[in-house]
Design a protein around this motif. Structure first.
Motif, PDB file in Angstrom:
ATOM      1  N   GLN A  34      47.911  42.699  40.384  1.00  0.00           N
ATOM      2  CA  GLN A  34      47.249  41.455  39.988  1.00  0.00           C
ATOM      3  C   GLN A  34      48.160  40.739  39.008  1.00  0.00           C
ATOM      4  O   GLN A  34      48.810  41.388  38.190  1.00  0.00           O
ATOM      5  CB  GLN A  34      45.903  41.763  39.324  1.00  0.00           C
ATOM      6  N   ALA A  35      48.246  39.412  39.118  1.00  0.00           N
ATOM      7  CA  ALA A  35      49.076  38.652  38.181  1.00  0.00           C
ATOM      8  C   ALA A  35      48.659  38.973  36.753  1.00  0.00           C
ATOM      9  O   ALA A  35      47.463  39.083  36.461  1.00  0.00           O
ATOM     10  CB  ALA A  35      48.932  37.151  38.450  1.00  0.00           C
ATOM     11  N   GLY A  36      49.647  39.146  35.864  1.00  0.00           N
ATOM     12  CA  GLY A  36      49.387  39.651  34.518  1.00  0.00           C
ATOM     13  C   GLY A  36      48.221  39.019  33.797  1.00  0.00           C
ATOM     14  O   GLY A  36      47.271  39.705  33.396  1.00  0.00           O
ATOM     15  N   VAL A  37      48.252  37.698  33.655  1.00  0.00           N
ATOM     16  CA  VAL A  37      47.218  37.025  32.870  1.00  0.00           C
ATOM     17  C   VAL A  37      45.859  37.107  33.551  1.00  0.00           C
ATOM     18  O   VAL A  37      44.809  37.139  32.898  1.00  0.00           O
ATOM     19  CB  VAL A  37      47.616  35.555  32.595  1.00  0.00           C
ATOM     20  N   VAL A  38      45.852  37.173  34.899  1.00  0.00           N
ATOM     21  CA  VAL A  38      44.587  37.244  35.632  1.00  0.00           C
ATOM     22  C   VAL A  38      43.869  38.561  35.327  1.00  0.00           C
ATOM     23  O   VAL A  38      42.638  38.599  35.218  1.00  0.00           O
ATOM     24  CB  VAL A  38      44.833  37.092  37.148  1.00  0.00           C
ATOM     25  N   LEU A  39      44.621  39.637  35.143  1.00  0.00           N
ATOM     26  CA  LEU A  39      44.023  40.923  34.785  1.00  0.00           C
ATOM     27  C   LEU A  39      43.319  40.832  33.432  1.00  0.00           C
ATOM     28  O   LEU A  39      42.194  41.315  33.275  1.00  0.00           O
ATOM     29  CB  LEU A  39      45.096  42.015  34.750  1.00  0.00           C
ATOM     30  N   THR A  40      43.975  40.209  32.449  1.00  0.00           N
ATOM     31  CA  THR A  40      43.369  40.040  31.123  1.00  0.00           C
ATOM     32  C   THR A  40      42.101  39.198  31.216  1.00  0.00           C
ATOM     33  O   THR A  40      41.064  39.524  30.614  1.00  0.00           O
ATOM     34  CB  THR A  40      44.363  39.380  30.149  1.00  0.00           C
ATOM     35  N   GLN A  41      42.160  38.124  31.993  1.00  0.00           N
ATOM     36  CA  GLN A  41      40.990  37.247  32.143  1.00  0.00           C
ATOM     37  C   GLN A  41      39.838  37.968  32.839  1.00  0.00           C
ATOM     38  O   GLN A  41      38.683  37.863  32.423  1.00  0.00           O
ATOM     39  CB  GLN A  41      41.382  36.000  32.947  1.00  0.00           C
ATOM     40  N   THR A  42      40.161  38.711  33.887  1.00  0.00           N
ATOM     41  CA  THR A  42      39.134  39.445  34.629  1.00  0.00           C
ATOM     42  C   THR A  42      38.477  40.495  33.737  1.00  0.00           C
ATOM     43  O   THR A  42      37.250  40.696  33.778  1.00  0.00           O
ATOM     44  CB  THR A  42      39.745  40.123  35.869  1.00  0.00           C
ATOM     45  N   ALA A  43      39.299  41.159  32.915  1.00  0.00           N
ATOM     46  CA  ALA A  43      38.785  42.196  32.007  1.00  0.00           C
ATOM     47  C   ALA A  43      37.825  41.609  30.984  1.00  0.00           C
ATOM     48  O   ALA A  43      36.731  42.153  30.745  1.00  0.00           O
ATOM     49  CB  ALA A  43      39.945  42.892  31.304  1.00  0.00           C
ATOM     50  N   LEU A  44      38.194  40.482  30.371  1.00  0.00           N
ATOM     51  CA  LEU A  44      37.321  39.880  29.366  1.00  0.00           C
ATOM     52  C   LEU A  44      36.052  39.321  30.006  1.00  0.00           C
ATOM     53  O   LEU A  44      34.957  39.424  29.434  1.00  0.00           O
ATOM     54  CB  LEU A  44      38.066  38.784  28.594  1.00  0.00           C
ATOM     55  N   ALA A  45      36.205  38.756  31.205  1.00  0.00           N
ATOM     56  CA  ALA A  45      35.028  38.228  31.911  1.00  0.00           C
ATOM     57  C   ALA A  45      34.041  39.347  32.232  1.00  0.00           C
ATOM     58  O   ALA A  45      32.816  39.148  32.189  1.00  0.00           O
ATOM     59  CB  ALA A  45      35.457  37.524  33.198  1.00  0.00           C
ATOM     60  N   ALA A  46      34.563  40.537  32.534  1.00  0.00           N
ATOM     61  CA  ALA A  46      33.685  41.686  32.825  1.00  0.00           C
ATOM     62  C   ALA A  46      32.909  42.120  31.596  1.00  0.00           C
ATOM     63  O   ALA A  46      31.813  42.683  31.703  1.00  0.00           O
ATOM     64  CB  ALA A  46      34.529  42.853  33.350  1.00  0.00           C
TER      65      ALA A  46
END
Length: 481
Positions: free
Chosen positions: A321-333
Motif C-alpha cells: 500500500q502506498a506509504g501515506v495511504v497506510l497511515t491514513q487507513t490506520a488512523l481512520a480505523a
C-alpha cells in the motif's frame, strides 16, 4: 541503475558509516546528546531572544524541524514498516539517538565557520566548514551540487508525490491538480527569502507537530493496554525474534537506517545550513538545540506514526500500500473517516513548510559557487517543475532518485565532520569548561581558535554585543539598588 546504486550505498556503506560514526562521536564526546539533554530545554529561554535582522536560535530550530518533519514522518515510517516490518522502527530510534551526537557536531562546526553577509546576516553549513576547515573548495562545491540536487529537486519531488497521493486517497483529487496547487503556492513563497520563511515556520511548525503528536496520544489512550505488546513487537522484530518477521532482520535494519536518515537528516548536512544562520554566543549552544530537533522528529513524531499504524491492526506482513495511504487507513480505523482527512491536512502543512525549507537549502547551495542572478531564476523554475513532476510519479522512482543523492550527500558530509572532529571536541570542551566554571551562557572567545580560518567580523561582533548587554544589565542592577 538506481537500485544498484542504492544497494551499494545503503546495504554496505552508509549503515556502517552512520551507525559507526554516530557511536564514535557519542563515545568520544561522553554522550554529549544525553549529558546536555536537560540543557536543550533550558537553552530555549535564550533561544527565544532575537536581534533585529537576525534569526534567533529558536527560529533556526523551528526551521530545521520544519525541514525534518515532513513526508518522512508520515509516509516514510509507513514505507519502513511495510518493507522492513515493525523492527525498522527500532533501528530508526537507534539512528536518531546516535544521530543526535552527529547533529550536535555538524551544527556546532557550521556555526564556528559561518560567514557574515553584506546585509548583516550569516551564511554557513558543510560547504563552508569543508572549504575553511579542510581547505578543500572542490569538495565543498561537490557537496553544494549534491545538496542542491537532493533537496531542491529530489526531496521536493518526494514531498509533492506524498501529498498528491494523500489528497487523491482522501478526496479523489487528481494528482496533477495537487501538483499545480503546490506549484502556485511555492512559487509565491520562494521569492520571500529566509526571514519570511523562518517567520512562517516558527508559527506553523509547533502547531502542526503538537497536533499530530496529540492525535497519536489519543490513539495510544484508546489502545493503552496494547502499547507494551506493540513496543515489544518492535524490539523483537528488530532482532528477528518475532516469528512473522524472523527472516527480515536485514530488511528491518536497512529500512530503519534509510528512512531514519530521510526523516531526521542527522549527518546529512542539511540542518547545519540553517543552524549557521542563527546568532548565538557559542557554537556549541546551537549544536545542543539542533540535537533536540532530531529527538522531536524521530523519537516523538515518527514514533507517533508507528504506533498509529501498529495499534490500529490494519498493518499485515507482506501487504502493499502506498506509504501515506497506510497511515491514513490506520488512523481512520481508529477514529473514523475524519482521521483520513486529518492526516491529509497534517501532511499538507508538513509538506508545505518542508518544500520551502528544501528550496532554501538548494538556493543556499547554489549561492556557494555562483552569484549569477539568472542561475537562481533557472533553479526556481526547475524546482517548480520537479514539484509538478513528483506529484505524478510512482513511489519507487521518486524514492529511488532521492535515496541515491541523499546517500552521496551523507558520505561527503560525514567525511568532513569526521576530519574536523578534533575541532568539534575543542568547541565542546570550551563550552563544558565555561559551564563547569559557573557561566550560565558561555561565549566563544575567538582568540582560542586563532589557528582556524574563521570570519573575524562574526565572533568579535557577537562578543562585543554580549559585553554591551552585560554592562547594561550591571547598570540596570545598580540603578535598581
Amino acid at each position: 541503475m538506481l537500485d544498484l546504486l542504492n544497494d551499494l550505498l545503503w546495504s554496505k556503506v552508509l549503515i556502517v558509516a552512520l551507525v559507526g560514526l554516530g557511536l564514535y562521536f557519542s563515545i568520544r564526546s561522553r554522550f554529549v546528546q544525553f549529558r546536555y539533554f536537560g540543557n536543550m530545554f533550558s537553552i530555549f529561554a535564550e533561544a527565544f531572544q532575537r536581534k533585529p535582522g537576525q534569526l534567533s536560535s529558536f527560529q533556526a530550530l523551528m526551521l530545521s524541524v520544519a525541514g525534518r518533519v515532513g513526508a518522512g514522518n508520515i509516509a516514510g515510517v509507513a514505507v519502513a514498516i511495510m518493507l522492513g516490518g515493525p523492527g525498522a522502527v527500532f533501528w530508526m530510534w537507534l539512528v536518531a539517538l546516535l544521530g543526535m551526537a552527529t547533529s550536535y557536531f555538524e551544527c556546532s562546526l557550521a556555526q564556528l565557520f559561518k560567514r557574515r553577509e553584506p546585509d548583516g546576516g550569516y551564511r554557513g553549513g558543510p560547504a563552508f566548514y569543508i572549504q575553511h576547515g579542510l581547505g578543500l573548495r572542490w569538495l565543498a562545491i561537490v557537496f553544494s551540487i549534491l545538496l542542491l540536487v537532493t533537496f531542491g529537486f529530489g526531496f521536493n519531488a518526494v514531498q509533492s508525490y506524498t501529498v498528491a497521493t494523500s489528497l487523491h486517497d482522501t478526496f479523489g483529487l487528481p494528482t496533477h491538480f495537487s501538483g499545480l496547487a503546490l506549484v502556485a503556492v511555492i512559487g509565491l513563497i520562494i521569492f520571500g527569502g529566509i526571514k519570511r520563511i523562518a517567520s512562517m515556520a516558527d508559527v506553523l511548525v509547533p502547531i502542526m507537530a503538537f497536533s499530530y503528536i496529540g492525535m497519536a496520544l489519543v490513539v495510544i489512550g484508546m489502545n493503552v493496554s496494547e502499547v507494551p505488546a506493540t513496543l515489544a513487537l518492535i524490539v523483537k522484530s528488530a532482532f528477528g525474534l518475532e516469528p512473522a518477521f524472523a527472516g527480515g532482520i536485514g530488511a528491518a535494519i536497512l529500512m530503519g537506517v534509510k528512512r531514519g536518515l530521510f526523516s531526521n537528516e542527522a549527518g546529512l548536512g542539511s540542518a547545519p545550513n540553517v543552524a549557521a544562520v542563527a546568532e548565538v554566543k557559542h557554537p556549541a549552544a546551537q549544536g545542543i538545540v539542533q540535537s533536540l530537533s532530531v529527538f522531536i522528529d524521530t523519537l516523538l513524531v515518527c514514533t507517533s506514526t508507528a504506533l498509529i499504524i501498529l495499534l490500529s491492526g490494519v498493518y499485515q506482513p507482506g501487504m502493499e500500500q502506498a506509504g501515506v495511504v497506510l497511515t491514513q487507513t490506520a488512523l481512520a480505523a481508529e477514529v473514523g473517516e475524519w482521521g483520513r482527512v486529518f492526516v491529509s491536512m497534517a501532511l499538507l502543512l508538513f509538506v508545505f513548510t518542508t518544500l520551502v525549507y528544501n528550496y532554501y537549502l538548494g538556493e543556499n547551495a547554489l549561492g556557494f559557487f555562483t552569484s549569477k542572478r539568472w542561475m537562481v531564476q533557472v533553479y526556481r523554475v526547475l524546482v517548480i517543475a520537479l514539484v509538478l513532476w513528483g506529484s505524478m510519479q510512482d513511489l519507487s522512482t521518486v524514492f529511488g532518485f532521492a535515496d541515491v543523492t541523499m546517500g552521496l550527500l551523507a558520505l561527503v558530509n560525514l567525511f568532513a565532520v569526521f576530519m574536523l572532529f578534533k575541532i568539534g571536541l575543542r568547541l565542546m570542551r570550551d563550552y563544558d569548561e565555561q559551564i563547569s566554571a559557573g557561566v550560565e551562557s558561555p561565549v566563544l572567545d575567538a582568540k582560542k581558535f586563532a589557528d582556524l580560518d574563521l570570519d573575524p567580523s562574526v565572533w568579535s561582533a557577537i562578543a562585543a554585543a554580549n559585553a554591551s548587554d552585560e554592562r547594561a544589565e550591571i547598570g540596570h542592577a545598580v540603578h535598581q539598588r
